[in-house]
Design an enzyme around this catalytic site. Sequence first.
Site, PDB file in Angstrom:
ATOM      1  N   ASP A 159       0.800  -1.078   0.116  1.00 20.17           N
ATOM      2  CA  ASP A 159       0.038  -0.048  -0.092  1.00 20.17           C
ATOM      3  C   ASP A 159       0.741   1.282   0.049  1.00 20.17           C
ATOM      4  OD1 ASP A 159       1.039  -0.213   2.513  1.00 20.17           O
ATOM      5  OD2 ASP A 159      -0.851  -0.352   3.632  1.00 20.17           O
ATOM      6  N   HIS A 160       1.784   1.061   0.211  1.00 23.69           N
ATOM      7  CA  HIS A 160       2.723   2.372   0.660  1.00 23.69           C
ATOM      8  C   HIS A 160       3.630   2.589  -0.767  1.00 23.69           C
ATOM      9  CE1 HIS A 160       2.142   2.130   4.907  1.00 23.69           C
ATOM     10  NE2 HIS A 160       2.730   2.991   5.028  1.00 23.69           N
ATOM     11  N   ASP A 188       3.151  -1.487  11.277  1.00 19.19           N
ATOM     12  CA  ASP A 188       2.812   0.024  11.024  1.00 19.19           C
ATOM     13  C   ASP A 188       2.282   0.616  12.238  1.00 19.19           C
ATOM     14  OD1 ASP A 188       2.376   1.713   8.246  1.00 19.19           O
ATOM     15  OD2 ASP A 188       1.056   2.337   9.969  1.00 19.19           O
ATOM     16  N   ARG A 244      -0.761  12.735  10.095  1.00 21.55           N
ATOM     17  CA  ARG A 244       0.193  13.250  10.445  1.00 21.55           C
ATOM     18  C   ARG A 244       0.648  14.421   9.613  1.00 21.55           C
ATOM     19  NH1 ARG A 244       3.253   7.648  11.407  1.00 21.55           N
ATOM     20  NH2 ARG A 244       2.517   7.425  13.791  1.00 21.55           N
ATOM     21  N   SER A 294       5.990   6.840  13.237  1.00 22.73           N
ATOM     22  CA  SER A 294       6.071   5.648  12.383  1.00 22.73           C
ATOM     23  C   SER A 294       6.599   4.542  12.965  1.00 22.73           C
ATOM     24  CB  SER A 294       6.621   6.005  10.999  1.00 22.73           C
ATOM     25  OG  SER A 294       7.522   4.791  10.725  1.00 22.73           O
ATOM     26  N   ARG A 313       8.698   2.584  11.625  1.00 23.26           N
ATOM     27  CA  ARG A 313       9.740   2.090  10.629  1.00 23.26           C
ATOM     28  C   ARG A 313      11.015   1.744  11.283  1.00 23.26           C
ATOM     29  NH1 ARG A 313       9.592   8.108   7.878  1.00 23.26           N
ATOM     30  NH2 ARG A 313       7.588   7.259   7.895  1.00 23.26           N
TER      31      ARG A 313
HETATM   32  C1  MIC Z   1       3.574   6.178   8.631  1.00 18.59           C
HETATM   33  O1  MIC Z   1       2.215   6.559   8.350  1.00 18.59           O
HETATM   34  O2  MIC Z   1       4.432   6.903   9.001  1.00 18.59           O
HETATM   35  C2  MIC Z   1       3.938   5.140   7.921  1.00 18.59           C
HETATM   36  C3  MIC Z   1       4.613   5.276   6.425  1.00 18.59           C
HETATM   37  O3  MIC Z   1       2.711   4.123   7.511  1.00 18.59           O
HETATM   38  C4  MIC Z   1       4.606   4.022   8.922  1.00 18.59           C
HETATM   39  C5  MIC Z   1       5.263   2.986   8.364  1.00 18.59           C
HETATM   40  C6  MIC Z   1       6.453   3.202   7.613  1.00 18.59           C
HETATM   41  O4  MIC Z   1       7.317   3.922   7.684  1.00 18.59           O
HETATM   42  O5  MIC Z   1       6.836   2.360   6.523  1.00 18.59           O
HETATM   43  C7  MIC Z   1       4.220   4.193  10.189  1.00 18.59           C
HETATM   44  O6  MIC Z   1       3.040   4.466  10.636  1.00 18.59           O
HETATM   45  O7  MIC Z   1       4.394   3.060  10.982  1.00 18.59           O
HETATM   46 FE1  SF4 Z   2      -0.440   4.835   4.947  1.00 13.30          FE
HETATM   47 FE2  SF4 Z   2       0.754   5.364   7.196  1.00 13.30          FE
HETATM   48 FE3  SF4 Z   2      -0.478   7.500   5.849  1.00 13.30          FE
HETATM   49 FE4  SF4 Z   2      -1.817   5.223   7.111  1.00 13.30          FE
HETATM   50  S1  SF4 Z   2      -0.695   6.940   8.026  1.00 13.30           S
HETATM   51  S2  SF4 Z   2      -2.120   6.141   4.839  1.00 13.30           S
HETATM   52  S3  SF4 Z   2      -0.435   3.797   6.865  1.00 13.30           S
HETATM   53  S4  SF4 Z   2       1.346   6.336   5.177  1.00 13.30           S
END
Ligand code: MIC
Ligand code: SF4
Length: 653
Positions: free
Chosen positions: A64-65, A119, A380, A537, A539
């Site tokens: 999805d990313h 995630d 975010r 996140s 990550r």
């Molecule tokens: C996010 O919303 O910051 C992400 C991208 O979904 C991350 C995961 C990632 O960095 O791959 C998260 O929320 O954990």
């Molecule tokens: Fe994707 Fe993270 Fe954004 Fe949700 S918050 S849509 S999981 S990048």
Amino acid sequence: MGKNVVEKIIEAHLVSGEPVPGRLISLKVDQVYTQDATGTMAWLEFEAIGIDRVKVPLAVSYVDHNTLQTDFMNPDDHVFLQTIAARYGAWFSKPGNGISHQVHLERFAAPGKIALGTDSHTPTGGGIGMLAIGVGGLEAASVMAGEPFEITMPRVVNVRLTGRLQRPYVTAMDVILELLRRLTVKGGVGKIFEYSGPGVSDLSVPERATITNMGAELGATTSVFPSDEITKKFLKAQGRLKDWVELRADPDANYSETIELNLSDIEPLVARPHSPDNVVPVRELKGTKVNQVCIGSCTNSSYSIMRQVASILRGRAIAKNVSLLINPGSKQVYEMLARDGSIADMIGAGARILESACGPCIGMGGAPGTGHISLRSYNRNFKGRSGTKDAFVYLASPIVCAIAALKGELVDPRDAQIEIEIPDEVEEFLINDNLLIPPQEDRDLKVIKGPNIKEVPVMEALSDQVEATVLLKLGDNITTDDIMPAGSKILPLRSNIPAISEYVFHNIEPGFSKRALELKEKGGVIIIGGENYGQGSSREHAALAPMYLGLKAVIAKSFARIHRANLINFGIIPLVFSDPEDYKKIKEGEKLRIKDIKKVITEGKEEAMVENISEGYSFKVKVELNKRERSLLSAGGLLPYIRSKSTPQQSLS
Ligand code: MIC
Ligand code: SF4
């Protein structure tokens, strides 16, 4: 004594420990899911552990990313994830099927279960009464390999809801923004938020999921709603009535604290740049011009809210200077919107309809222009996360967003004089799972790895003492986006640690990685952080890539939960200032010696001495580690730790 929902779920899954706040517990996990940006590493790690088949009842790998395919890297990752899922026994959700959290809520999440996801927004599943927790990739890999999930039992906070939302102008998004306004991004650290009270029955499952999703922004371990008749209807409409169980807190249940929230008092809210807790009423920002509006993401993508958005846009046109982007959260929602004409209403008004994926939320396309204001129904708004360093991102409900797209500026929806239709509750969702591939039984299946997929680097075992240079001193609430930025250029490197490590702290100190590599052979580096270091996140690249660059320890005032676990999993020592005043004295470039750290860690000592070699003084740091964390750090991290426990092993290159 009565039990709350969290205690009931935890007790049903307890492997060891006592579920008392602050104590270490280990749990049996029912479901694990990964998303591609963290999943490639998680699955490489799973492979490196050397287990033949996933050992949890359900594992799902989502894409999805990283769906933008500007070269071979992302599509190669998709093939890797599909083949490794098939080989080791996981479901695979193909690109286009939607954002992991939304799809999981629709197709797999179930009340009373425990799910881990790689995630931070995994708590979306709390909307259905599931205990859903975000973890790093290696943590997920170890659980898929049969290890129990270990966690320090959080405190359980009761959020008691009364009243009714002022629909359609006030939405679930405003509920969580109100909590962020009150509690801030640190307010949930070490806590689980359990919702209760008569106001719960005012909220649908997707609305509850919006609230639990963005509970991640409070820093909470997770959030959960009870499972009731509304949950039952949702599951029935998803064709999954068999997954329903009732789950409510006992009337005399205990909580560590109670927050009262009257839904009737909540008004339309907006989070200003650059933090989700920077919340004010929309009316206070009336007239603020917007350049871009984005609607969707894992936070606000339900069929109902998208229908409401469509009713706002129907027969109208977006403002001349606005670009409107919409990313529905799942194929289910998308297809239903297409079939009922809502997509036509959106396109008709001038919206740019994106695929069902994270998209602009993580800077995967849709970056705003220089200095632009982007209003988003996402979760975010950290600086630079949109892909544009100097953009100003505001967060608000899809209703506020859709109206702003029409007017070109922020307007309190109660004053907009636009009629908004709330659709009837869905009796039967459209079930078309043709992008969900079940696990295969073929153990000879070849896992295909493209040239950008590199092995997982491993930290060497802990040395007697650390003598390293302070390369960076940072303030409070540093995010993992600050440490390891995302965006369309960097995200495709998630399977290649040497390459992605060049971007560590890129937006704060572009020379960081070069300097760190120079210092790597000279004892490595230390980072100094303020409060809530590593928020945001899950990550693990924010630990793994700095580890690759020679990061030995982080000394901070406090840490965010997932990042702290990721640091330990990769052998980096998280230390907390015993006296926060010592933070002020340290300067970048100074050399610190963490004395006898190996002994401190292995002998269970709770404090260590740090000598500032450059300035000739010493200070104390807290070594707040449980037994398992001490073993992990001694071994050099979770991967060497598990591999030393399990045989036969697969060789790591
Ligand atoms: C996010 O919303 O910051 C992400 C991208 O979904 C991350 C995961 C990632 O960095 O791959 C998260 O929320 O954990
Ligand atoms: Fe994707 Fe993270 Fe954004 Fe949700 S918050 S849509 S999981 S990048």
